[in-house]
Write an enzyme that holds these catalytic residues in place. Structure first.
Site, PDB file in Angstrom:
ATOM      1  N   TRP A 119       3.812  -0.279  -0.213  1.00  0.00           N
ATOM      2  CA  TRP A 119       2.825  -0.470   1.134  1.00  0.00           C
ATOM      3  C   TRP A 119       2.921  -1.780   1.696  1.00  0.00           C
ATOM      4  O   TRP A 119       2.685  -1.710   2.673  1.00  0.00           O
ATOM      5  CB  TRP A 119       1.911  -0.389   0.071  1.00  0.00           C
ATOM      6  CG  TRP A 119       1.565   0.936  -0.503  1.00  0.00           C
ATOM      7  CD1 TRP A 119       2.003   0.811  -1.769  1.00  0.00           C
ATOM      8  CD2 TRP A 119       1.632   2.204   0.618  1.00  0.00           C
ATOM      9  NE1 TRP A 119       1.509   2.332  -2.079  1.00  0.00           N
ATOM     10  CE2 TRP A 119       1.764   2.963  -0.776  1.00  0.00           C
ATOM     11  CE3 TRP A 119       2.161   2.874   1.165  1.00  0.00           C
ATOM     12  CZ2 TRP A 119       2.035   4.899  -1.230  1.00  0.00           C
ATOM     13  CZ3 TRP A 119       2.415   4.294   2.030  1.00  0.00           C
ATOM     14  CH2 TRP A 119       2.151   5.162   0.898  1.00  0.00           C
ATOM     15  N   ASP A 202      -4.995  -5.413   2.070  1.00  0.00           N
ATOM     16  CA  ASP A 202      -4.826  -4.137   1.817  1.00  0.00           C
ATOM     17  C   ASP A 202      -5.476  -4.631   0.805  1.00  0.00           C
ATOM     18  O   ASP A 202      -4.470  -4.375  -0.564  1.00  0.00           O
ATOM     19  CB  ASP A 202      -3.342  -3.529   2.139  1.00  0.00           C
ATOM     20  CG  ASP A 202      -3.521  -1.759   1.294  1.00  0.00           C
ATOM     21  OD1 ASP A 202      -4.725  -1.536   1.277  1.00  0.00           O
ATOM     22  OD2 ASP A 202      -2.029  -1.659   1.173  1.00  0.00           O
ATOM     23  N   LYS A 226      -8.366   5.647  -5.209  1.00  0.00           N
ATOM     24  CA  LYS A 226      -8.319   5.979  -6.370  1.00  0.00           C
ATOM     25  C   LYS A 226      -9.057   4.873  -6.333  1.00  0.00           C
ATOM     26  O   LYS A 226      -9.863   5.923  -7.723  1.00  0.00           O
ATOM     27  CB  LYS A 226      -7.565   4.546  -5.990  1.00  0.00           C
ATOM     28  CG  LYS A 226      -5.976   4.856  -5.610  1.00  0.00           C
ATOM     29  CD  LYS A 226      -4.966   3.908  -5.180  1.00  0.00           C
ATOM     30  CE  LYS A 226      -3.950   4.691  -3.872  1.00  0.00           C
ATOM     31  NZ  LYS A 226      -3.182   5.161  -4.498  1.00  0.00           N
TER      32      LYS A 226
HETATM   33  N1  PMP Z   1      -1.613   0.961   0.575  1.00  0.00           N
HETATM   34  C1  PMP Z   1      -2.018   1.355  -0.816  1.00  0.00           C
HETATM   35  C2  PMP Z   1      -1.831   0.075  -1.743  1.00  0.00           C
HETATM   36  C3  PMP Z   1      -1.681   2.441  -1.738  1.00  0.00           C
HETATM   37  O1  PMP Z   1      -1.964   2.671  -2.829  1.00  0.00           O
HETATM   38  C4  PMP Z   1      -1.283   3.232  -0.840  1.00  0.00           C
HETATM   39  C5  PMP Z   1      -1.280   5.371  -1.663  1.00  0.00           C
HETATM   40  N2  PMP Z   1      -0.880   5.107  -2.466  1.00  0.00           N
HETATM   41  C6  PMP Z   1      -1.641   3.040   0.945  1.00  0.00           C
HETATM   42  C7  PMP Z   1      -1.404   1.763   1.164  1.00  0.00           C
HETATM   43  C8  PMP Z   1      -1.140   4.263   2.011  1.00  0.00           C
HETATM   44  O2  PMP Z   1      -2.796   5.635   1.514  1.00  0.00           O
HETATM   45  P1  PMP Z   1      -2.862   6.110   2.558  1.00  0.00           P
HETATM   46  O3  PMP Z   1      -1.944   7.137   1.392  1.00  0.00           O
HETATM   47  O4  PMP Z   1      -4.439   6.926   2.383  1.00  0.00           O
HETATM   48  O5  PMP Z   1      -2.410   5.796   3.708  1.00  0.00           O
END
Ligand code: PMP
Length: 402
Positions: A119, A202, A226
């Site tokens: 991510w 994030d 989460k």
């Molecule tokens: N950042 C992290 C740390 C994640 O775990 C995730 C999704 N698992 C995301 C960003 C992306 O999130 P989204 O699917 O809500 O766009």
């Protein structure tokens, strides 16, 4: 294709007294059972209004109260100072990959990104649309199994901000402070940045997993699905001065940011400039109330939750540490409290582990396609009994297959 019906599920797994099983999914993840029960009731008729939460106007009195309490409870959990705003946005955490550089940096400025996982890498890649970005440190050389030290982060002169991801959902690593002997304290480590460089984080997969001091950040964002609630909203905590940024474009002119992509639009209008994700916000509100209720014996709710999470993850990590069969992915100083990643000696045994654990009522542990193996996600709502059941299952699986 196998059709899963409630009765076939029931025969395949060992349900809890409630009829539910332990859900180790990485997200959307498990929610507290008492929240789910309240949601069931409120879907039909909330606060004696005769109307369910899904049917209320986002400008009506019932939702006014839901929203006000959600803001108030979120702020109370972490004693959020007044100069920070809480926003509920949409588009998932991924939309923040664009909104952050769009709002917080001019095209001619660079921003530093520490890439410690999938991510964090995506955040860097997507930010390139808005000019230069710099990879200030990465853990790619060891397949993202560790977290770089402060000394390994190469800061750009005058970066518009430093971005990092506090918990790497896929690889199962997390930023922790280490003590003088280099041992993991499990306290949140915020990377140091040159004076005046705003830090953006994030926190999608570990927000409120332990105490957090928001004053160290200019901005934090987290997809709700989460630790905060259901999919459909992304929570942003942003310092007031960040709302005033006026970035410029490639030709030096003031950047025109679409109204619904400006943070200040949401700050000005309590996150409802248009119809907000009413249901997702309502569920966050219920989870915030549940978090606050965890306070006990003079200890704050986040202290209690943090200690519980250390105990929970410890049950599984102690199996890894005493085993020659399993191999954990993360270096012990960087092990995640939320996503526990490990492998059996062969991919065939990994498959067997996933099949048998699912049949035993421990669901959702197949690792991400980029890492393989297993990933047990043990977010705040996962009870200690779930981690205990997993640790017992792991020992028994090793005994039979080791
Ligand atoms: N950042 C992290 C740390 C994640 O775990 C995730 C999704 N698992 C995301 C960003 C992306 O999130 P989204 O699917 O809500 O766009």
């Amino acid at each position: 294709m196998t059709t899963i019906t409630p009765s076939s599920l029931k025969s395949a797994v060992t349900p809890l007294a409630s009829g539910r099983i332990f859900n180790f999914s990485a997200g959307p993840g498990c929610l507290p059972e008492e929240v789910l029960k309240q949601v069931q009731a409120d879907c039909f008729n909330i606060a004696g209004s005769g109307i369910g939460i899904l049917e209320h106007s986002h400008r009506g009195k019932v939702f006014d109260k839901v929203l006000a309490e959600a803001f108030e409870d979120f702020r109370a959990i972490s004693n959020l100072p007044k100069n920070y705003q809480v926003l509920f946005l949409t588009g998932g955490a991924t939309t923040q990959n664009y909104m952050v550089p769009l709002n917080l940096k001019s095209y001619s400025e660079t921003a530093d990104y520490v890439t410690t996982g999938y991510w964090a890498e995506k955040a860097l890649e997507h930010a390139k649309v808005y000019g230069t970005v710099t990879e200030a440190a990465t853990s790619k050389d060891k397949n993202h199994s560790y977290i770089p030290s402060d000394a390994q982060i190469k800061h750009s002169p005058k970066a518009a901000y430093l971005h990092y991801c506090s918990n790497n959902t896929i690889f199962g690593t997390e930023w922790h402070e280490l003590d003088a002997a280099g041992n993991n304290t499990w306290r949140h480590r915020v990377p140091t940045a040159p004076a005046g460089v705003p830090i953006v984080c994030d926190m999608s997969s570990d927000i409120y997993a332990r105490p957090i001091d928001f004053t160290k950040f200019a901005m934090v964002y987290a997809g709700a699905q989460k630790n905060l609630g259901a999919a459909g909203t992304t929570l942003v905590v942003i310092r007031d001065d960040m709302l005033e940024k006026k970035p410029t474009d490639k030709d030096g002119s003031a950047r025109e940011i679409p109204w619904l992509l400006q943070y200040r639009t949401f700050a000005k209008d309590e996150s409802r400039p248009n119809t907000p994700p009413v249901f997702a916000i309502y569920i966050c509100g219920q989870v915030f109330k549940w978090i606050r209720k965890q306070a006990e014996g003079g200890r704050s709710c986040l202290d209690v939750i943090g200690e519980r999470n250390i105990r929970k993850a410890g049950l599984v990590y102690s199996v890894l540490d005493s085993s020659k069969f399993y191999k954990g992915h993360a270096h012990p100083t960087a092990r995640s409290l939320m996503n526990l990643t490990f492998k059996c000696p062969t991919p065939e045994l990994d498959d067997k582990f996933c099949k048998e654990s699912t049949a035993a009522g421990l669901d959702g542990m197949k690792g991400h396609r980029s890492t393989g193996g297993m990933r047990a996600s043990v977010y705040n709502a996962m009870p200690e009994a779930g981690c205990k059941a997993l640790a017992d299952f792991m020992r028994e699986f090793e005994r039979k297959n080791g």
